[in-house]
Scaffold this active site. Structure first.
Site, mmCIF file in Angstrom:
data_model
loop_
_atom_site.group_PDB
_atom_site.id
_atom_site.type_symbol
_atom_site.label_atom_id
_atom_site.label_comp_id
_atom_site.label_asym_id
_atom_site.label_seq_id
_atom_site.Cartn_x
_atom_site.Cartn_y
_atom_site.Cartn_z
ATOM 1 N N LYS A 69 11.474 -0.634 -6.618
ATOM 2 C CA LYS A 69 12.276 -1.035 -5.457
ATOM 3 C C LYS A 69 13.436 -0.065 -5.198
ATOM 4 O O LYS A 69 13.883 0.075 -4.062
ATOM 5 C CB LYS A 69 12.840 -2.449 -5.636
ATOM 6 C CG LYS A 69 11.807 -3.535 -5.923
ATOM 7 C CD LYS A 69 10.822 -3.712 -4.800
ATOM 8 C CE LYS A 69 10.058 -5.046 -4.839
ATOM 9 N NZ LYS A 69 9.209 -5.261 -6.021
HETATM 10 C C1 PLP Z 1 8.032 -6.014 -6.096
HETATM 11 C C2 PLP Z 1 7.161 -5.648 -7.245
HETATM 12 C C3 PLP Z 1 5.761 -5.604 -7.132
HETATM 13 C C4 PLP Z 1 5.045 -5.999 -5.867
HETATM 14 O O1 PLP Z 1 5.324 -5.154 -4.783
HETATM 15 P P1 PLP Z 1 5.027 -5.634 -3.291
HETATM 16 O O2 PLP Z 1 5.502 -4.537 -2.424
HETATM 17 O O3 PLP Z 1 5.802 -6.904 -3.117
HETATM 18 O O4 PLP Z 1 3.564 -5.876 -3.213
HETATM 19 C C5 PLP Z 1 5.014 -5.163 -8.217
HETATM 20 N N1 PLP Z 1 5.608 -4.831 -9.373
HETATM 21 C C6 PLP Z 1 6.948 -4.887 -9.535
HETATM 22 C C7 PLP Z 1 7.533 -4.537 -10.849
HETATM 23 C C8 PLP Z 1 7.770 -5.291 -8.484
HETATM 24 O O5 PLP Z 1 9.097 -5.337 -8.638
#
Ligand code: PLP
Length: 465
Positions: free
Chosen positions: A112
């Protein structure tokens, strides 16, 4: 570049307005009015370029004339300067043709950060000289909240409120949010699931009076800039492995479908992607949608990969919009039907479009744990449970052709989920400085019911309106 709502009932707006708006007023998500493309030569020229330069090239395609090119380059250089690996998102080889794309080298140890660090600079640019103070409300399944708090804390013209499902995220995830001492940050532990948090945020966007009073904005992957920033690493990884001369496949641990949708966008922009494997945990709505043609939510299971404990994948709406030839009214109808009935059938032609690129597989808890252990034993790499879901799915389905390199997106550092990792392989991960620094710090959070009116009142009081 103009941005249109997937529900066709809001007027098109420019890039910076789309960034500030988050969700469209008609409840839809903004998408570019047309897909920008890179030529084969332009893609080939990414080889060997610094990550921030490729990011600037991708962002320039989406920001168009809204931001001067040298300002875009300054923003991407600044956003990625704090990552702890020179490649920003390095590739690591696991097997003869299987790779990990490590997306966790940012300040809060999950992918993120890649988008959020850039989004913070975009806000800064868009708000400069506007004299506005925005209120950002963000729903998190664990990692978005920490990344948002880290990127936005202490910024004068922004307030940040994060909603997370109480008791359903890891301690390290929680502390990345609650240990921030800054006055412009509030953390709300919601008595409910991530889907409850996300649905509250969507309701706030549709309450027009409230939305205007607090000057609401959103940093969930409903925000187009998040997707745009995540397109970049599909290009850098693919080019490093031989694109555009070769096609590449990806396996993406997915929950809200933002990261995987960014792969779709990269393919529309000209990157030769052979297949994208949607890797879900037991919350397998997306895998079932691709396999059975029915998008139907179930009850949310708590798993060791909590960032994917989601049954309503926001960005599926963007894919549906594409798959029905961008008919906004049909997308609006389908999404309303899903909201009411909890399930819709995907029309056969649209399903065909989806299956051209995507395959889906759900991985259970035992297989996730076994994959953490076997990956450690076979490669020496300790992976987090989300990445393990991706590796397990990659091994189960594979690329269409065995000659195609298959890249698993490694979405979090194992130190974010030390308990699950230790339970799976008998030893815990080494804690990077960023995680160690959180221990013992005081936490600040407020508990709240999963209730739109309660959250509205809280945010109004925080914003002083
Ligand atoms: C947010 C997240 C996901 C999923 O990503 P999306 O874009 O919501 O599909 C997968 N793994 C981790 C560690 C995350 O923080």
């Amino acid at each position: 570049m103009q941005y249109v709502s997937t529900r066709g009932e809001s007027p098109p707006i420019g890039f910076l307005d789309a960034v500030l708006a988050g969700l469209a007023p008609d409840g839809g998500l903004y998408s570019p009015a047309a897909w920008p493309e890179f030529s084969k030569d332009e893609i080939a020229a990414f080889a060997g370029k610094p990550y921030a330069e490729v990011a600037a090239a991708v962002l320039a395609k989406f920001a168009g004339e809204a931001i001067p090119a040298d300002e875009i380059r300054r923003m991407t250089a600044d956003a990625y300067a704090g990552f702890d690996h020179a490649a920003v998102t390095p590739l690591k080889q696991l097997d003869s043709n299987l790779w990990l794309l490590e997306l966790f080298h940012g300040p809060t140890l999950a992918f993120k950060d890649v988008a959020m660090q850039l989004l913070a600079r975009l806000y800064e640019h868009a708000l400069a000289a506007k004299g506005r103070t925005l209120t950002i409300v963000c729903a998190t399944s664990g990692d978005t909240g920490g990344a948002a708090v880290e990127a936005l804390r202490g910024r004068g013209n922004l307030r940040v409120v994060v909603l997370f499902p109480d008791g359903r995220i890891s301690e390290v995830q929680r502390r990345f949010m609650t240990c921030a001492p800054d006055d412009n940050v509030r953390c709300l532990a919601v008595d409910g699931t991530f889907d409850d948090c996300q649905s509250i945020v969507k309701s706030l966007f549709q309450a027009q009076g409230f939305r205007e009073a607090v000057d609401l904005s959103g940093v969930n992957s409903i925000n187009w800039a998040r997707i745009a920033a995540q397109v970049v690493y599909y290009f850098t990884a693919a080019v490093a492995l031989g694109a555009p001369e070769r096609s590449i496949s990806f396996a993406v641990p997915t929950g809200n479908f933002g990261d995987a949708f960014a792969g779709y966008v990269a393919s529309r922009m000209g990157l030769p992607i052979e297949r994208i494997i949607l890797a879900t945990n037991g919350n397998d709505i997306l895998a079932r949608a691709v396999n059975d043609g029915r998008y139907a939510k179930g009850a949310v299971l708590a798993t060791q990969s909590p960032a994917m404990d989601i049954q309503i994948a926001s960005n599926f709406e963007r894919l549906y919009f594409e798959a029905v030839d961008r008919q906004g009214l049909e997308t609006a109808r389908a999404m309303r039907a899903f909201a009411e009935a909890g399930a819709i059938d995907i029309p056969p032609k649209a399903l065909g479009v989806i299956r051209d690129l995507f395959a889906g597989v759900g991985i259970g808890e035992a297989e996730t744990s076994r994959t953490i252990l076997s990956t450690l034993n076979e490669t020496g790499e300790m992976i987090d449970p989300h990445t393990a879901v991706g590796v397990a799915a990659a091994k189960r389905i594979g690329a269409k052709s065995p000659a195609t390199p298959l890249v698993v997106l490694s979405t979090a550092h194992p130190a974010k989920f030390p308990d699950a990792v230790e339970a799976a392989c008998g030893r815990g991960p080494a804690m990077p400085g960023a995680a160690r620094a959180l221990a013992g710090k005081p936490e600040r959070l407020d508990k709240i019911a999963a209730d739109v009116e309660a959250v509205k009142a809280y945010v109004r009081s925080f914003a002083g309106v």
